[in-house]
Write a protein that holds these residues in place. Structure first.
Motif, mmCIF file in Angstrom:
data_model
loop_
_atom_site.group_PDB
_atom_site.id
_atom_site.type_symbol
_atom_site.label_atom_id
_atom_site.label_comp_id
_atom_site.label_asym_id
_atom_site.label_seq_id
_atom_site.Cartn_x
_atom_site.Cartn_y
_atom_site.Cartn_z
ATOM 1 N N ASN A 156 5.443 -24.675 8.573
ATOM 2 C CA ASN A 156 6.314 -25.751 8.401
ATOM 3 C C ASN A 156 6.078 -26.911 8.813
ATOM 4 O O ASN A 156 6.732 -27.628 9.875
ATOM 5 N N GLU A 257 11.984 -21.934 3.690
ATOM 6 C CA GLU A 257 12.267 -23.052 2.637
ATOM 7 C C GLU A 257 13.581 -23.703 3.063
ATOM 8 O O GLU A 257 13.938 -24.755 2.353
ATOM 9 N N GLN A 258 14.377 -23.182 3.872
ATOM 10 C CA GLN A 258 15.652 -23.812 4.509
ATOM 11 C C GLN A 258 15.284 -25.060 5.414
ATOM 12 O O GLN A 258 16.346 -25.694 5.819
ATOM 13 N N HIS A 278 12.996 -31.489 1.399
ATOM 14 C CA HIS A 278 13.128 -30.200 0.481
ATOM 15 C C HIS A 278 11.960 -29.070 0.616
ATOM 16 O O HIS A 278 11.173 -29.290 -0.273
ATOM 17 N N TYR A 279 11.902 -28.333 1.663
ATOM 18 C CA TYR A 279 10.771 -27.698 1.717
ATOM 19 C C TYR A 279 10.621 -26.719 0.677
ATOM 20 O O TYR A 279 9.306 -26.056 0.647
ATOM 21 N N ASP A 280 11.385 -26.207 -0.037
ATOM 22 C CA ASP A 280 11.241 -25.187 -1.065
ATOM 23 C C ASP A 280 10.316 -25.854 -2.012
ATOM 24 O O ASP A 280 9.634 -25.046 -2.869
ATOM 25 N N GLU A 284 5.390 -26.001 -1.902
ATOM 26 C CA GLU A 284 4.673 -25.696 -3.263
ATOM 27 C C GLU A 284 3.845 -26.930 -3.701
ATOM 28 O O GLU A 284 2.535 -26.825 -4.221
ATOM 29 N N GLU A 297 6.388 -18.073 1.347
ATOM 30 C CA GLU A 297 7.500 -18.855 1.654
ATOM 31 C C GLU A 297 8.831 -17.687 1.939
ATOM 32 O O GLU A 297 8.477 -16.625 1.309
ATOM 33 N N TRP A 298 9.634 -18.121 2.765
ATOM 34 C CA TRP A 298 10.938 -17.414 3.068
ATOM 35 C C TRP A 298 11.947 -18.212 2.808
ATOM 36 O O TRP A 298 12.337 -19.126 3.327
ATOM 37 N N PRO A 299 12.848 -17.837 1.763
ATOM 38 C CA PRO A 299 13.907 -18.498 1.259
ATOM 39 C C PRO A 299 15.243 -18.683 2.208
ATOM 40 O O PRO A 299 15.802 -19.627 2.191
ATOM 41 N N GLU A 300 15.061 -17.943 3.158
ATOM 42 C CA GLU A 300 16.341 -17.724 4.044
ATOM 43 C C GLU A 300 16.140 -18.169 5.504
ATOM 44 O O GLU A 300 17.008 -18.269 6.439
#
Length: 326
Positions: A156, A257-258, A278-280, A284, A297-300
């Motif tokens: 991150n 990603e949060q 916007h790390y999501d 990428e 990536e970890w969406p949560e």
């Protein structure tokens, strides 16, 4: 340092520490690298933790702006168990290292300081892993010393976008200093809960809040705040994102990603704020720009996936490290 006294944090019951984190105990013995830089004598605190069964590789951990070498405690334990020698410095201006009254802070300078430390330790081939601001520094290190960098790991990292180019207004160092002096444990905790841990909070996180708040609350709080202001200017004005295409080493991107971190976001207009952090998407985009990049990536998860979900994070980290042959 001229200016008003730091805000009283006694209402938060925060411990009080010295300007070089005197009174806060690190999980491993702290060593000191003394050197001259910019016509002054400085000392860089660092951890050098050896594995019981070495695999021949060394990893250098670069902390974020609101973090210290101690924050890597869980990572150090797991990495040394896997055979890695771990070097975790506190950069100049942070934590247990020198807080100069005047210093031309740059990622180039901090990378060179770290390289000198590694030369002193007779280490010439490392994996460099950086979190948050440390990701900007680790990227700069890999750009400056590609022959001595085996692998780059970015956790991150901030600086995946150029905030000033997107419209975030510049904040003077004096204004940043005034803002730093108002920080309390309560404010630090609130920010970390929303950004680092996606609204969640565990008692184990309190020690990292107290680590920061204790320095601000101590007798050397003014010089701590001043160095934080100086380094904030470095972070804002020295983007590395425009050079991602020039990174020559294999790179592992580990992204929660949060995360929504963006320096100076609160100073920007609502329209600009909506475009930031916007790390999501940013993860990428970075993976596409860095020539030899692997993205996990970890969406949560938020800004600190290695602290928020250590088992899942370190499984991915160790797998990514093992993908690079000796």
């Amino acid at each position: 340092m001229a200016g008003n006294a730091l805000a009283d944090t006694s209402s938060d019951d925060a411990p009080v520490y010295g300007g070089e984190l005197e009174g806060f105990e690190y999980p491993y013995p702290v060593q000191r690298f003394t050197f001259q830089s910019q016509q002054q004598n400085l000392q860089m605190a660092y951890l050098d933790v050896a594995p019981e069964q070495p695999n021949g590789r060394t990893i250098v951990l670069m902390h974020g702006k609101n973090f210290c070498a101690a924050t890597w405690q869980d990572s150090i334990e797991r990495l040394t168990k896997a055979g890695y020698r771990v070097i975790a410095p506190d950069q100049i201006g942070f934590c247990k290292s020198s807080k100069p009254q005047q210093y031309q802070f740059s990622f180039h300078q901090l990378a060179q300081n770290t390289h000198q430390l590694l030369q002193q330790l007779d280490i010439d081939n490392v994996t460099v892993m950086g979190h948050s601001m440390g990701g900007m520094l680790a990227s700069r290190y890999a750009l400056m010393y590609p022959e001595q960098t085996q692998q780059l790991v970015l956790v991150n990292p901030i600086g995946l976008e150029d905030w000033k180019a997107k419209g975030v207004p510049y904040q003077s160092i004096d204004d940043a200093f005034a803002a730093e002096k108002q920080k309390t444990a309560e404010a630090i905790r609130s920010y970390q809960q929303s950004t680092y841990y996606v609204g969640d909070w565990k008692p184990a996180y309190d020690q990292w809040v107290e680590m920061l708040a204790g320095m601000y609350a101590g007798k050397d709080g003014e010089i701590v705040a001043w160095n934080q202001a100086l380094t904030s200017d470095m972070v804002f004005t020295q983007p590395v994102v425009h050079e991602f295409e020039q990174i020559q080493v294999p790179t592992l991107l580990l992204i929660g990603e949060q995360d929504n971190t963006a320096i100076g976001k609160a100073l920007a207009s609502p329209e600009v704020q909506d475009t930031l952090g916007h790390y999501d998407v940013l993860g990428e985009q970075a993976a596409e720009r860095i020539p030899d990049a692997t993205l996990v990536e970890w969406p949560e998860l938020g800004h600190s996936p290695h602290i928020q979900q250590p088992d899942e994070f370190h499984a991915a980290l160790l797998e990514g490290l093992q993908s690079i042959e000796d």
